[in-house]
Design a protein around this motif. Structure first.
Motif, PDB file in Angstrom:
ATOM      1  N   LEU A  36      34.858  45.129  44.478  1.00 55.32           N
ATOM      2  CA  LEU A  36      35.781  45.283  45.597  1.00 55.32           C
ATOM      3  C   LEU A  36      37.201  44.931  45.177  1.00 55.32           C
ATOM      4  O   LEU A  36      37.414  44.101  44.303  1.00 55.32           O
ATOM      5  N   GLN A  37      38.171  45.554  45.820  1.00 47.82           N
ATOM      6  CA  GLN A  37      39.575  45.254  45.550  1.00 47.82           C
ATOM      7  C   GLN A  37      40.059  44.278  46.619  1.00 47.82           C
ATOM      8  O   GLN A  37      40.286  44.662  47.761  1.00 47.82           O
ATOM      9  N   TRP A  38      40.187  43.025  46.216  1.00 44.70           N
ATOM     10  CA  TRP A  38      40.563  41.953  47.132  1.00 44.70           C
ATOM     11  C   TRP A  38      42.078  41.848  47.238  1.00 44.70           C
ATOM     12  O   TRP A  38      42.795  42.073  46.275  1.00 44.70           O
ATOM     13  N   PHE A  39      42.572  41.478  48.419  1.00 42.91           N
ATOM     14  CA  PHE A  39      43.999  41.248  48.615  1.00 42.91           C
ATOM     15  C   PHE A  39      44.194  40.034  49.504  1.00 42.91           C
ATOM     16  O   PHE A  39      43.322  39.695  50.309  1.00 42.91           O
ATOM     17  N   LYS A  40      45.320  39.359  49.329  1.00 43.69           N
ATOM     18  CA  LYS A  40      45.648  38.189  50.138  1.00 43.69           C
ATOM     19  C   LYS A  40      46.549  38.602  51.289  1.00 43.69           C
ATOM     20  O   LYS A  40      47.400  39.477  51.147  1.00 43.69           O
ATOM     21  N   SER A  41      46.378  37.940  52.389  1.00 46.52           N
ATOM     22  CA  SER A  41      47.242  38.177  53.533  1.00 46.52           C
ATOM     23  C   SER A  41      48.651  37.712  53.222  1.00 46.52           C
ATOM     24  O   SER A  41      48.854  36.675  52.598  1.00 46.52           O
ATOM     25  N   SER A  42      49.621  38.463  53.683  1.00 48.59           N
ATOM     26  CA  SER A  42      51.011  38.041  53.508  1.00 48.59           C
ATOM     27  C   SER A  42      51.327  36.837  54.383  1.00 48.59           C
ATOM     28  O   SER A  42      52.353  36.195  54.216  1.00 48.59           O
ATOM     29  N   TYR A  43      50.435  36.501  55.300  1.00 45.02           N
ATOM     30  CA  TYR A  43      50.632  35.349  56.181  1.00 45.02           C
ATOM     31  C   TYR A  43      49.924  34.098  55.681  1.00 45.02           C
ATOM     32  O   TYR A  43      49.976  33.065  56.313  1.00 45.02           O
ATOM     33  N   GLY A  90      33.486  48.157  57.254  1.00 44.73           N
ATOM     34  CA  GLY A  90      34.138  46.966  57.782  1.00 44.73           C
ATOM     35  C   GLY A  90      35.020  46.290  56.747  1.00 44.73           C
ATOM     36  O   GLY A  90      35.610  46.937  55.897  1.00 44.73           O
ATOM     37  N   THR A  91      35.056  44.964  56.826  1.00 46.85           N
ATOM     38  CA  THR A  91      35.922  44.169  55.959  1.00 46.85           C
ATOM     39  C   THR A  91      35.165  42.949  55.448  1.00 46.85           C
ATOM     40  O   THR A  91      34.427  42.316  56.198  1.00 46.85           O
ATOM     41  N   ALA A  92      35.357  42.625  54.176  1.00 49.03           N
ATOM     42  CA  ALA A  92      34.788  41.419  53.582  1.00 49.03           C
ATOM     43  C   ALA A  92      35.895  40.374  53.464  1.00 49.03           C
ATOM     44  O   ALA A  92      37.060  40.724  53.250  1.00 49.03           O
ATOM     45  N   VAL A  93      35.538  39.107  53.598  1.00 49.67           N
ATOM     46  CA  VAL A  93      36.502  38.006  53.531  1.00 49.67           C
ATOM     47  C   VAL A  93      35.944  36.920  52.634  1.00 49.67           C
ATOM     48  O   VAL A  93      34.736  36.629  52.676  1.00 49.67           O
ATOM     49  N   ARG A  94      36.808  36.302  51.814  1.00 49.81           N
ATOM     50  CA  ARG A  94      36.388  35.183  50.968  1.00 49.81           C
ATOM     51  C   ARG A  94      37.532  34.178  50.841  1.00 49.81           C
ATOM     52  O   ARG A  94      38.694  34.493  51.100  1.00 49.81           O
ATOM     53  N   ASP A  95      37.202  32.984  50.424  1.00 45.05           N
ATOM     54  CA  ASP A  95      38.180  31.932  50.149  1.00 45.05           C
ATOM     55  C   ASP A  95      38.768  32.212  48.770  1.00 45.05           C
ATOM     56  O   ASP A  95      38.038  32.301  47.785  1.00 45.05           O
ATOM     57  N   SER A  96      40.080  32.329  48.681  1.00 42.95           N
ATOM     58  CA  SER A  96      40.700  32.675  47.399  1.00 42.95           C
ATOM     59  C   SER A  96      40.554  31.570  46.354  1.00 42.95           C
ATOM     60  O   SER A  96      40.665  31.828  45.169  1.00 42.95           O
ATOM     61  N   LYS A  97      40.302  30.347  46.801  1.00 44.75           N
ATOM     62  CA  LYS A  97      40.125  29.235  45.845  1.00 44.75           C
ATOM     63  C   LYS A  97      38.682  29.155  45.345  1.00 44.75           C
ATOM     64  O   LYS A  97      38.403  28.474  44.366  1.00 44.75           O
ATOM     65  N   ARG A  98      37.766  29.833  46.022  1.00 42.94           N
ATOM     66  CA  ARG A  98      36.339  29.827  45.651  1.00 42.94           C
ATOM     67  C   ARG A  98      35.841  31.258  45.591  1.00 42.94           C
ATOM     68  O   ARG A  98      34.973  31.667  46.366  1.00 42.94           O
ATOM     69  N   ARG A  99      36.375  32.003  44.677  1.00 46.71           N
ATOM     70  CA  ARG A  99      36.071  33.428  44.586  1.00 46.71           C
ATOM     71  C   ARG A  99      34.609  33.733  44.346  1.00 46.71           C
ATOM     72  O   ARG A  99      34.138  34.812  44.690  1.00 46.71           O
ATOM     73  N   ASP A 100      33.883  32.799  43.763  1.00 44.82           N
ATOM     74  CA  ASP A 100      32.455  33.009  43.531  1.00 44.82           C
ATOM     75  C   ASP A 100      31.611  32.480  44.685  1.00 44.82           C
ATOM     76  O   ASP A 100      30.390  32.547  44.643  1.00 44.82           O
ATOM     77  N   GLY A 101      32.268  31.954  45.707  1.00 46.29           N
ATOM     78  CA  GLY A 101      31.560  31.388  46.848  1.00 46.29           C
ATOM     79  C   GLY A 101      31.098  32.452  47.828  1.00 46.29           C
ATOM     80  O   GLY A 101      31.045  33.645  47.525  1.00 46.29           O
ATOM     81  N   VAL A 102      30.776  32.019  49.016  1.00 46.29           N
ATOM     82  CA  VAL A 102      30.272  32.903  50.062  1.00 46.29           C
ATOM     83  C   VAL A 102      31.346  33.903  50.474  1.00 46.29           C
ATOM     84  O   VAL A 102      32.519  33.563  50.594  1.00 46.29           O
TER      85      VAL A 102
END
Length: 69
Positions: free
Chosen positions: A11-18, A35-47
């Protein structure tokens, strides 16, 4: 809401500008076919969570209208 399988590395992940500028509040999102997938940017291998198009769209509208606490 569902957990995205670990095979989601393509997947191509992006960070919110906010997201917080000091990288303490960053989440990343990626478009899915349905839909949309969401992850914690500090724990990229996490849930990774996935949301339907309807659920994600409702969330985005609520944020834009400042209806979330």
């Amino acid at each position: 809401m569902a957990i995205v399988p670990q095979s989601a590395e393509a997947l191509q992940w992006f960070k919110s500008s906010y997201s917080g500028g000091n990288t303490t509040e960053c989440v990343e999102a990626a478009q899915l076919a349905d839909g949309t997938a969401v992850r914690d940017s500090k724990r990229r291998d996490g849930v990774r969570l996935s949301f339907s198009e309807e659920a994600w769209g409702g969330f985005v509208v609520a944020v834009r209208e400042r209806r979330l606490g």
